[in-house]
Scaffold this motif. Structure first.
Motif, PDB file in Angstrom:
ATOM      1  N   LYS A 259       0.826  -1.203   0.000  1.00 44.92           N
ATOM      2  CA  LYS A 259       0.000   0.000   0.000  1.00 44.92           C
ATOM      3  C   LYS A 259       0.870   1.266   0.000  1.00 44.92           C
ATOM      4  N   ASN A 260       1.906   1.279   0.839  1.00 44.44           N
ATOM      5  CA  ASN A 260       2.776   2.455   0.913  1.00 44.44           C
ATOM      6  C   ASN A 260       3.581   2.664  -0.367  1.00 44.44           C
ATOM      7  N   ILE A 261       4.041   1.574  -0.961  1.00 48.57           N
ATOM      8  CA  ILE A 261       4.820   1.679  -2.195  1.00 48.57           C
ATOM      9  C   ILE A 261       3.943   2.183  -3.337  1.00 48.57           C
ATOM     10  N   ILE A 262       2.748   1.609  -3.483  1.00 48.34           N
ATOM     11  CA  ILE A 262       1.816   2.045  -4.533  1.00 48.34           C
ATOM     12  C   ILE A 262       1.449   3.508  -4.317  1.00 48.34           C
ATOM     13  N   LYS A 263       1.177   3.883  -3.088  1.00 49.66           N
ATOM     14  CA  LYS A 263       0.810   5.269  -2.760  1.00 49.66           C
ATOM     15  C   LYS A 263       1.940   6.240  -3.122  1.00 49.66           C
ATOM     16  N   MET A 264       3.172   5.876  -2.793  1.00 49.80           N
ATOM     17  CA  MET A 264       4.319   6.721  -3.113  1.00 49.80           C
ATOM     18  C   MET A 264       4.488   6.869  -4.620  1.00 49.80           C
ATOM     19  N   LEU A 265       4.333   5.772  -5.356  1.00 49.20           N
ATOM     20  CA  LEU A 265       4.464   5.834  -6.814  1.00 49.20           C
ATOM     21  C   LEU A 265       3.358   6.681  -7.433  1.00 49.20           C
ATOM     22  N   ARG A 266       2.134   6.532  -6.940  1.00 51.02           N
ATOM     23  CA  ARG A 266       1.015   7.330  -7.446  1.00 51.02           C
ATOM     24  C   ARG A 266       1.243   8.811  -7.155  1.00 51.02           C
ATOM     25  N   TYR A 267       1.772   9.125  -5.984  1.00 47.65           N
ATOM     26  CA  TYR A 267       2.068  10.508  -5.611  1.00 47.65           C
ATOM     27  C   TYR A 267       3.101  11.104  -6.567  1.00 47.65           C
ATOM     28  N   ASN A 268       4.024  10.281  -7.030  1.00 44.25           N
ATOM     29  CA  ASN A 268       5.069  10.747  -7.942  1.00 44.25           C
ATOM     30  C   ASN A 268       4.635  10.755  -9.406  1.00 44.25           C
ATOM     31  N   GLY A 269       3.386  10.375  -9.674  1.00 50.72           N
ATOM     32  CA  GLY A 269       2.864  10.520 -11.030  1.00 50.72           C
ATOM     33  C   GLY A 269       2.598   9.236 -11.787  1.00 50.72           C
ATOM     34  N   ALA A 270       2.771   8.101 -11.172  1.00 53.99           N
ATOM     35  CA  ALA A 270       2.527   6.837 -11.871  1.00 53.99           C
ATOM     36  C   ALA A 270       1.033   6.534 -11.919  1.00 53.99           C
ATOM     37  N   SER A 271       0.590   5.948 -13.010  1.00 53.74           N
ATOM     38  CA  SER A 271      -0.796   5.488 -13.086  1.00 53.74           C
ATOM     39  C   SER A 271      -0.952   4.286 -12.164  1.00 53.74           C
ATOM     40  N   LYS A 272      -2.190   3.925 -11.890  1.00 54.63           N
ATOM     41  CA  LYS A 272      -2.435   2.777 -11.012  1.00 54.63           C
ATOM     42  C   LYS A 272      -1.824   1.509 -11.596  1.00 54.63           C
ATOM     43  N   GLU A 273      -1.982   1.323 -12.907  1.00 54.76           N
ATOM     44  CA  GLU A 273      -1.460   0.128 -13.571  1.00 54.76           C
ATOM     45  C   GLU A 273       0.064   0.099 -13.543  1.00 54.76           C
ATOM     46  N   LEU A 274       0.675   1.253 -13.818  1.00 60.71           N
ATOM     47  CA  LEU A 274       2.137   1.324 -13.808  1.00 60.71           C
ATOM     48  C   LEU A 274       2.672   1.077 -12.401  1.00 60.71           C
ATOM     49  N   ALA A 275       2.012   1.629 -11.401  1.00 63.19           N
ATOM     50  CA  ALA A 275       2.433   1.421 -10.017  1.00 63.19           C
ATOM     51  C   ALA A 275       2.374  -0.067  -9.655  1.00 63.19           C
ATOM     52  N   GLU A 276       1.333  -0.748 -10.096  1.00 61.19           N
ATOM     53  CA  GLU A 276       1.208  -2.191  -9.844  1.00 61.19           C
ATOM     54  C   GLU A 276       2.318  -2.964 -10.557  1.00 61.19           C
ATOM     55  N   ASP A 277       2.603  -2.567 -11.802  1.00 53.92           N
ATOM     56  CA  ASP A 277       3.673  -3.237 -12.560  1.00 53.92           C
ATOM     57  C   ASP A 277       5.026  -3.051 -11.874  1.00 53.92           C
ATOM     58  N   ILE A 278       5.299  -1.832 -11.431  1.00 58.20           N
ATOM     59  CA  ILE A 278       6.563  -1.557 -10.753  1.00 58.20           C
ATOM     60  C   ILE A 278       6.649  -2.378  -9.467  1.00 58.20           C
ATOM     61  N   TYR A 279       5.537  -2.473  -8.745  1.00 57.44           N
ATOM     62  CA  TYR A 279       5.528  -3.266  -7.507  1.00 57.44           C
ATOM     63  C   TYR A 279       5.876  -4.726  -7.795  1.00 57.44           C
ATOM     64  N   GLN A 280       5.309  -5.276  -8.855  1.00 57.09           N
ATOM     65  CA  GLN A 280       5.608  -6.668  -9.216  1.00 57.09           C
ATOM     66  C   GLN A 280       7.080  -6.833  -9.592  1.00 57.09           C
ATOM     67  N   ASP A 281       7.615  -5.884 -10.364  1.00 58.53           N
ATOM     68  CA  ASP A 281       9.031  -5.942 -10.733  1.00 58.53           C
ATOM     69  C   ASP A 281       9.920  -5.776  -9.498  1.00 58.53           C
ATOM     70  N   LEU A 282       9.481  -4.928  -8.569  1.00 60.80           N
ATOM     71  CA  LEU A 282      10.216  -4.721  -7.326  1.00 60.80           C
ATOM     72  C   LEU A 282      10.315  -6.028  -6.544  1.00 60.80           C
ATOM     73  N   PHE A 283       9.221  -6.767  -6.507  1.00 60.59           N
ATOM     74  CA  PHE A 283       9.174  -8.051  -5.803  1.00 60.59           C
ATOM     75  C   PHE A 283      10.282  -8.967  -6.325  1.00 60.59           C
ATOM     76  N   ILE A 284      10.403  -9.050  -7.641  1.00 58.30           N
ATOM     77  CA  ILE A 284      11.411  -9.912  -8.268  1.00 58.30           C
ATOM     78  C   ILE A 284      12.820  -9.384  -8.003  1.00 58.30           C
ATOM     79  N   LYS A 285      13.003  -8.064  -8.155  1.00 58.72           N
ATOM     80  CA  LYS A 285      14.317  -7.458  -7.959  1.00 58.72           C
ATOM     81  C   LYS A 285      14.808  -7.656  -6.524  1.00 58.72           C
ATOM     82  N   VAL A 286      13.919  -7.486  -5.559  1.00 59.17           N
ATOM     83  CA  VAL A 286      14.291  -7.661  -4.154  1.00 59.17           C
ATOM     84  C   VAL A 286      14.655  -9.117  -3.881  1.00 59.17           C
TER      85      VAL A 286
END
Length: 95
Positions: A20-47
């Motif tokens: 929730k916090n990661i998606i919220k931060m990305l949305r605040y910085n200008g990401a669309s909901k879909e892009l924020a979700e995609d970044i979160y999924q990629d983050l999961f793999i990268k971590v």
């Protein structure tokens, strides 16, 4: 068991808690909901890869590290998008 070992075993739960916090931060910085979700999924793999290869160093708070990575991923996407839109200008001089 040190913190890095514990983190490697428990990162999924922490990432899910922080979604929730990661998606919220990305949305605040200008990401669309879909892009924020995609970044979160990629983050999961990268971590996961970073932790499993032992490249994570306990320099700061883990949650801040997650947000730092997510924000940088968003910035990289924006840079690529901008670069693909910018076309070099070619001048032809007859003379």
């Amino acid at each position: 068991m040190n913190f890095s070992q514990w983190l490697t075993m428990n990162y999924e739960g922490i990432l899910i808690d922080e979604k929730k916090n990661i998606i919220k931060m990305l949305r605040y910085n200008g990401a669309s909901k879909e892009l924020a979700e995609d970044i979160y999924q990629d983050l999961f793999i990268k971590v996961k890869i970073t932790l499993e290869t032992g490249k994570y160093f306990e320099e700061g708070k883990y949650k801040n590290w997650l947000q730092f990575i997510a924000k940088n991923m968003f910035i990289d996407i924006q840079r690529k998008k901008y670069k693909s839109k910018v076309q070099p200008t070619v001048y032809i001089i007859n003379g």
